[in-house]
Every structure is written in structure tokens, then in C-alpha cells.
Enzyme design. Structure first.
Site, mmCIF file in Angstrom:
data_model
loop_
_atom_site.group_PDB
_atom_site.id
_atom_site.type_symbol
_atom_site.label_atom_id
_atom_site.label_comp_id
_atom_site.label_asym_id
_atom_site.label_seq_id
_atom_site.Cartn_x
_atom_site.Cartn_y
_atom_site.Cartn_z
ATOM 1 N N HIS A 50 0.814 -1.216 0.000
ATOM 2 C CA HIS A 50 0.000 0.000 0.000
ATOM 3 C C HIS A 50 0.850 1.271 0.000
ATOM 4 C CE1 HIS A 50 -3.114 2.608 2.283
ATOM 5 N NE2 HIS A 50 -3.556 2.453 1.047
ATOM 6 N N ARG A 51 0.570 2.162 -0.964
ATOM 7 C CA ARG A 51 1.277 3.448 -1.096
ATOM 8 C C ARG A 51 2.791 3.257 -1.164
ATOM 9 N NH1 ARG A 51 -2.257 7.053 3.295
ATOM 10 N NH2 ARG A 51 -4.277 6.165 2.686
ATOM 11 N N GLU A 77 0.634 -0.391 -4.648
ATOM 12 C CA GLU A 77 -0.458 0.541 -4.893
ATOM 13 C C GLU A 77 0.055 1.946 -4.675
ATOM 14 O OE1 GLU A 77 -3.844 3.147 -3.391
ATOM 15 O OE2 GLU A 77 -1.947 2.554 -2.447
ATOM 16 N N ASP A 79 -1.201 6.359 -5.456
ATOM 17 C CA ASP A 79 -2.313 7.257 -5.751
ATOM 18 C C ASP A 79 -1.824 8.400 -6.635
ATOM 19 O OD1 ASP A 79 -4.174 6.116 -3.524
ATOM 20 O OD2 ASP A 79 -2.330 6.641 -2.466
ATOM 21 N N HIS A 92 -1.502 10.918 -2.054
ATOM 22 C CA HIS A 92 -2.771 10.393 -1.563
ATOM 23 C C HIS A 92 -3.738 11.497 -1.177
ATOM 24 C CE1 HIS A 92 -5.597 8.986 1.558
ATOM 25 N NE2 HIS A 92 -5.673 7.911 0.804
ATOM 26 N N GLU A 160 -4.429 4.000 -8.134
ATOM 27 C CA GLU A 160 -5.672 4.635 -7.704
ATOM 28 C C GLU A 160 -5.709 6.095 -8.162
ATOM 29 O OE1 GLU A 160 -8.311 5.903 -3.790
ATOM 30 O OE2 GLU A 160 -6.677 4.453 -3.545
ATOM 31 N N LYS A 162 -7.192 9.465 -7.464
ATOM 32 C CA LYS A 162 -7.799 10.100 -6.297
ATOM 33 C C LYS A 162 -8.694 11.271 -6.703
ATOM 34 C CE LYS A 162 -7.216 9.213 -2.652
ATOM 35 N NZ LYS A 162 -7.836 8.200 -1.752
ATOM 36 N N ASP A 285 0.002 -2.235 4.380
ATOM 37 C CA ASP A 285 1.195 -1.392 4.534
ATOM 38 C C ASP A 285 2.438 -2.223 4.795
ATOM 39 O OD1 ASP A 285 -0.298 0.949 4.269
ATOM 40 O OD2 ASP A 285 -0.631 1.135 6.424
#
Length: 321
Positions: A50-51, A77, A79, A92, A160, A162, A285
Site C-alpha cells: 500500500h502506497r 499501490e 495514488d 494520496h 488509484e 484520487k 502497509d
């Protein structure tokens, strides 16, 4: 410019057009017996980082992507949003204050909305120190920089978009950027994770993105009501909050031919819980913990997985939606 997105032979069609030239994409002719969104059954379970790897590096930075790779993640992933000069930036929050030193660099520019700053201005910010002094000076990357790093590391991407309502045309901008790199439009083999999936909480925007990039899998973030899943037959995934699902919901998504990868699970018990529901993967994460949970699930091990917030790991756990 022509971009081949599949080795299959097909008639080319103009897919994305900008002010300069058309981008042609060759579409895949699918077996009529298989729905376009049907997922190959051999695709592996994955723990999406994540991120980048937000548990152990500053989120949405190249350092976080490097960290995800170091921890064994196959897919990360990130954003994206648009700057005031329409550069695609990896971020994000819709404001810059939480993860950068924007208030120090530009003290008179509150509320620090991403869309109020040029990429040159954002490039002056420190996106690392707020996480740890070890990452001081880490910049905010562009999507192009992130794509290049991921390709260099042979990693996959869950992208993603945003708050697309704040950035009219961002779907087009993203499609053009991706089309500049044929690597990202070539699908991985069925036995591997998807090379690229685009997702958003804005389902109308996601469907528009799918119309621009029909060969690329797209996902819906959030919980689609069971009786509405069939309305989104153009999608490939539904990725809700892990606290909102049960085994029946997972089955409903998969019975419709879609995958499901809930977010954001940072504790081993939660990972095991969704794996037992039958999910296709999950977002975390802490990809190393996620990979270990998957391995133990597949091997039927009973040894407990250490949580990233345990004394052994020395990391605190914060669940992030």
C-alpha cells in the site's frame, strides 16, 4: 503512434486521442464463452504493498516503492492526482500538508491543495522527513518517475485515481501517460499478478477510464451492493474495506467473474480472516507480513504470524482506509 497492448491479432481501433495524434491500440478478441472480466483461475494470491510500502517508508515515494521491492512485494499501490500545470503527481491526500513540508516552504499558500501547485513547486518539497529523518529530502514523484522505477524493478501496479472530480480530464491524462510506455499495456501471463490495474472510489470515472484503456483491468473501490454487482460487468475487481465484507460477499463478487482485494489490512489475524473468506489478495502497509500470511495460509501452517506492531518487529500498526 501505435501501442500494442496484446500479442493477440485484432483490428486496431483508435482508443485515446489527444491534441496531437491518435493512440492506436490493438484489442484482444476474447473467447465468447468467457466474460471479458473473467479472471484466470491460476492467478496467485498477492499482498499488494500500500502506497509503496507505507508501514516502513514515506508513502507514495520512490523510497517506498524501493522498500516494497526489498520486502518482496510483487505489486504496489500508489495514488495519483493532477497539479495546476496538469502533471500527474503521486500523492494520496488532496492537500500537501500531512506528508510534506509545504507549510514551511510556502507559508502563505494554505490550504495547500495539490491542484493549486505546479509540479516544479511540488518538486521543492520534502516528502520524507515527516515519516523519519532517515528519508529527509525524499521528493514527491511524478507518475512517470514511479512507472519507470516499477518497470526497472519488474513490479506490478495498482493505480488509484484520487478524487477525479477535482481534476476534469485526469482519466485521459493517465491513459496518455500509460500509452507512452507499452510495457504497462502488455498483460502479464495468466499465472502472474496483473501488471496494471486502475481503480477509484469514483465508479463513473473508473468506467470512463476503462473506455479509454479497454485492455487494462479496472477496479471499483468500496462496497458495491450485491444486487448491483452485475451492473458493473465492465470491471475486473471490487476492492472494499476489509471490515465491510464476509465470505458470502466474496463469493458474490467472484461468482460474477470479478476479483476482490480488500484494503487495508495490517494485522496478521485480519489477513488470515479474509484469506479464509476466499479473497484474491489484499492490500497492506506491511507486504512482508502479508506475504508470510499468504504462504502460511497456502501451506496450512499453524505457526502464528508476527504482527508488524509486535515487540519483535518494533513497528506500530495504524489501520488506514
Amino acid at each position: 503512434m501505435s501501442v500494442l497492448v496484446s500479442p493477440a491479432l485484432a483490428d486496431p481501433s483508435t482508443l485515446v486521442r489527444n491534441d496531437h495524434e491518435p493512440i492506436e491500440v490493438r484489442r484482444v478478441h476474447q473467447n465468447a464463452a468467457t466474460p471479458p472480466q473473467q479472471t484466470a483461475p491460476t492467478r496467485p494470491l498477492i499482498a499488494v504493498s500500500h502506497r509503496g510500502a507505507a508501514g516502513t517508508a514515506p508513502e507514495n515515494t520512490l523510497a517506498a516503492i524501493d522498500e516494497g521491492h526489498r520486502l518482496g512485494a510483487e505489486t504496489v499501490e500508489i495514488d495519483v492526482q493532477l497539479t495546476s500545470d496538469e502533471e500527474i503527481v503521486v500523492m494520496h491526500d488532496t492537500t500537501l500538508e500531512r506528508t510534506t513540508d509545504v507549510a514551511e516552504v510556502f507559508p502563505d499558500r494554505a490550504p495547500y491543495d495539490v491542484g493549486d501547485f505546479t509540479m516544479e513547486e511540488i518538486g521543492r518539497l520534502d516528502a520524507g522527513s515527516s515519516f523519519d529523518d532517515e528519508f529527509a529530502g525524499e521528493p514527491v514523484p511524478t507518475l512517470r518517475e514511479a512507472l519507470d522505477r516499477l518497470e526497472e524493478l519488474d513490479m506490478n501496479l495498482l493505480l488509484e485515481v484520487k478524487e477525479p472530480s477535482l481534476y476534469p480530464g485526469i482519466e485521459h491524462q493517465v491513459s496518455v501517460e500509460l500509452a507512452r510506455s507499452p510495457h504497462w499495456l502488455m498483460p502479464n501471463a495468466p499465472g502472474e499478478p496483473h501488471r496494471l490495474v486502475i481503480q477509484s472510489f469514483d465508479w463513473e470515472s473508473t468506467e470512463h477510464s476503462k473506455s479509454l484503456l479497454p485492455s487494462v483491468p479496472h477496479g471499483l473501490l468500496g462496497l458495491v451492493p450485491k444486487d448491483e454487482i452485475a451492473d458493473h460487468d465492465w470491471a475486473h475487481m471490487i476492492n472494499p474495506n476489509h471490515t465491510s465484507i464476509d465470505a458470502d460477499y466474496v463469493a458474490a463478487v467472484q461468482d460474477a467473474g470479478l476479483e476482490i482485494m480488500p484494503y487495508t489490512i495490517n494485522e496478521a489475524d485480519g489477513m488470515r480472516r479474509v484469506l479464509e473468506m476466499g479473497v484474491d489478495g489484499f492490500i497492506t502497509d506491511f507486504p512482508e507480513t502479508g506475504r508470510r500470511a499468504i504462504d502460511e495460509f497456502l501451506e496450512g501452517r499453524t505457526d502464528p504470524v508476527s504482527d508488524p506492531g509486535s515487540e519483535e518487529s518494533g513497528e506500530s500498526v495504524e489501520l488506514v482506509s
